[in-house]
Design an enzyme around this catalytic site. Structure first.
Site, PDB file in Angstrom:
ATOM      1  N   HIS A 119       5.540  31.099  -4.469  1.00  0.00           N
ATOM      2  CA  HIS A 119       6.952  31.936  -3.762  1.00  0.00           C
ATOM      3  C   HIS A 119       6.472  33.266  -3.449  1.00  0.00           C
ATOM      4  O   HIS A 119       5.341  33.771  -3.908  1.00  0.00           O
ATOM      5  CB  HIS A 119       7.981  31.820  -4.433  1.00  0.00           C
ATOM      6  CG  HIS A 119       7.857  32.265  -5.719  1.00  0.00           C
ATOM      7  ND1 HIS A 119       7.989  31.504  -6.942  1.00  0.00           N
ATOM      8  CD2 HIS A 119       7.841  33.663  -6.264  1.00  0.00           C
ATOM      9  CE1 HIS A 119       7.705  32.482  -7.910  1.00  0.00           C
ATOM     10  NE2 HIS A 119       7.604  33.666  -7.424  1.00  0.00           N
TER      11      HIS A 119
HETATM   12  C1  T46 Z   1       7.390  35.172 -10.391  1.00  0.00           C
HETATM   13  C2  T46 Z   1       6.425  34.449 -11.155  1.00  0.00           C
HETATM   14  C3  T46 Z   1       5.392  35.346 -11.626  1.00  0.00           C
HETATM   15  C4  T46 Z   1      15.949  32.657 -14.427  1.00  0.00           C
HETATM   16  O1  T46 Z   1      17.043  32.039 -14.276  1.00  0.00           O
HETATM   17  N1  T46 Z   1      15.775  33.857 -14.681  1.00  0.00           N
HETATM   18  C5  T46 Z   1      14.413  34.507 -14.505  1.00  0.00           C
HETATM   19  O2  T46 Z   1      14.399  35.583 -14.986  1.00  0.00           O
HETATM   20  C6  T46 Z   1      13.344  33.483 -13.955  1.00  0.00           C
HETATM   21  C7  T46 Z   1      11.852  34.141 -13.986  1.00  0.00           C
HETATM   22  C8  T46 Z   1      13.535  32.353 -13.850  1.00  0.00           C
HETATM   23  N2  T46 Z   1      14.719  31.752 -14.028  1.00  0.00           N
HETATM   24  C9  T46 Z   1      15.055  30.346 -13.347  1.00  0.00           C
HETATM   25  C10 T46 Z   1      14.796  30.104 -12.009  1.00  0.00           C
HETATM   26  C11 T46 Z   1      14.419  28.829 -11.932  1.00  0.00           C
HETATM   27  O3  T46 Z   1      15.280  27.802 -11.881  1.00  0.00           O
HETATM   28  O4  T46 Z   1      14.078  29.765 -14.280  1.00  0.00           O
HETATM   29  C12 T46 Z   1      13.728  28.646 -13.207  1.00  0.00           C
HETATM   30  C13 T46 Z   1      12.286  28.754 -13.089  1.00  0.00           C
HETATM   31  O5  T46 Z   1      11.628  29.829 -12.170  1.00  0.00           O
HETATM   32  P1  T46 Z   1      10.493  29.837 -11.308  1.00  0.00           P
HETATM   33  O6  T46 Z   1      10.255  28.179 -10.744  1.00  0.00           O
HETATM   34  O7  T46 Z   1      10.635  30.653 -10.007  1.00  0.00           O
HETATM   35  O8  T46 Z   1       9.379  30.095 -12.349  1.00  0.00           O
HETATM   36  P2  T46 Z   1       7.894  30.500 -11.921  1.00  0.00           P
HETATM   37  O9  T46 Z   1       7.153  30.498 -13.166  1.00  0.00           O
HETATM   38  O10 T46 Z   1       7.254  29.476 -10.771  1.00  0.00           O
HETATM   39  O11 T46 Z   1       7.862  32.078 -11.606  1.00  0.00           O
HETATM   40  C14 T46 Z   1       8.163  33.112 -12.205  1.00  0.00           C
HETATM   41  C15 T46 Z   1       9.427  33.930 -11.686  1.00  0.00           C
HETATM   42  O12 T46 Z   1      10.660  33.272 -11.269  1.00  0.00           O
HETATM   43  C16 T46 Z   1       8.898  34.713 -10.337  1.00  0.00           C
HETATM   44  O13 T46 Z   1       9.688  35.699  -9.970  1.00  0.00           O
HETATM   45  O14 T46 Z   1       7.070  35.972  -9.619  1.00  0.00           O
HETATM   46  O15 T46 Z   1       7.151  33.806 -12.289  1.00  0.00           O
END
Ligand code: T46
Length: 155
Positions: free
Chosen positions: A69
Site C-alpha cells: 500500500h
Molecule cells: C505500513 C507498514 C509499514 C491498526 O488498527 N492500527 C495500526 O496502527 C496499524 C499499523 C494497523 N492497524 C490495523 C489495520 C489492519 O486492519 O491492523 C490491520 C493490519 O494492518 P496492515 O495490513 O496495514 O499491516 P501492514 O503490516 O501491511 O502495514 C503496516 C501499517 O499498517 C502501514 O501503515 O506502512 O506496516
C-alpha cells in the site's frame, strides 16, 4: 536554514527513490554492557512521532508479505531491530528493494510511496515510528489507484 529545507537537503543526499532515504539511529556503546540505540523527533527521525507499532512473530516468515500500500500523508521510519527483511519502495516511476539488516540503519518512507515488506528472517522485529495516528482513509491499497494518484500529483 528552516526545518523544511534541512529535511529536504538531508533527503537529497541519500534519496533511494522519491520520498525515501536511509536514517541512522544514534548509538551509545556501553562496552561489554551492550549498545543503546536512540531515535528522537526531528533529529534522527525527520518528523514528530505520534505512533509506534512493531511487526513481529512472523510464523510464516518465508512467505509473509506485508505492506502493499501507499499512504497519502503519513510519514514513517522503519527500523529492523532484530533480524532482517527486504523492503520494496516504489514512487510510481522507480522501484527499489532494500535489505534492512542493521539495527541502527532505518528507512524513511514518506507519503505517496508504495511499499512492500518480505523475506523476513524468523527472528525479525520491524519497529515503525509514524507521524500520525492510524487512519484507514490515508491508505491506498490498490496499485493502479496509487499510480493514478501520484501521476495526478505531478500534473
Ligand atoms: C505500513 C507498514 C509499514 C491498526 O488498527 N492500527 C495500526 O496502527 C496499524 C499499523 C494497523 N492497524 C490495523 C489495520 C489492519 O486492519 O491492523 C490491520 C493490519 O494492518 P496492515 O495490513 O496495514 O499491516 P501492514 O503490516 O501491511 O502495514 C503496516 C501499517 O499498517 C502501514 O501503515 O506502512 O506496516
Amino acid at each position: 536554514m528552516t526545518e523544511a529545507t534541512a529535511k529536504g537537503d538531508a533527503m537529497d543526499k541519500n534519496e533511494i527513490v522519491v520520498n525515501c532515504c536511509y536514517l541512522e539511529a544514534e548509538k551509545y556503546k556501553d562496552g561489554l554492557d551492550g549498545w543503546l540505540g536512540i531515535l528522537e523527533n526531528n533529529k534522527h527521525v525527520p518528523f514528530e512521532i505520534k505512533r509506534v507499532y512493531f511487526i513481529y512473530n512472523l510464523i510464516n516468515h518465508e512467505a509473509a508479505v506485508r505492506g502493499k500500500h501507499a499512504h497519502k500523508r503519513l510519514e514513517q521510519a522503519l527500523f529492523c531491530i532484530s533480524g532482517a527483511c527486504d523492503i520494496t519502495v516504489d514512487d510510481g516511476r522507480e522501484r527499489r528493494t532494500i535489505t534492512l539488516n542493521k539495527t541502527h540503519t532505518g528507512l524513511y518512507i514518506g507519503p505517496r510511496l508504495w511499499h512492500e515488506m518480505k523475506n523476513f528472517q524468523d527472528n525479525c522485529i520491524l519497529l515503525v515510528l509514524a507521524s500520525d495516528l492510524f487512519d484507514e482513509d490515508d491508505y491506498i491499497r490498490d496499485y493502479h489507484r496509487f499510480t493514478e494518484y501520484v501521476m495526478k500529483g505531478r500534473t
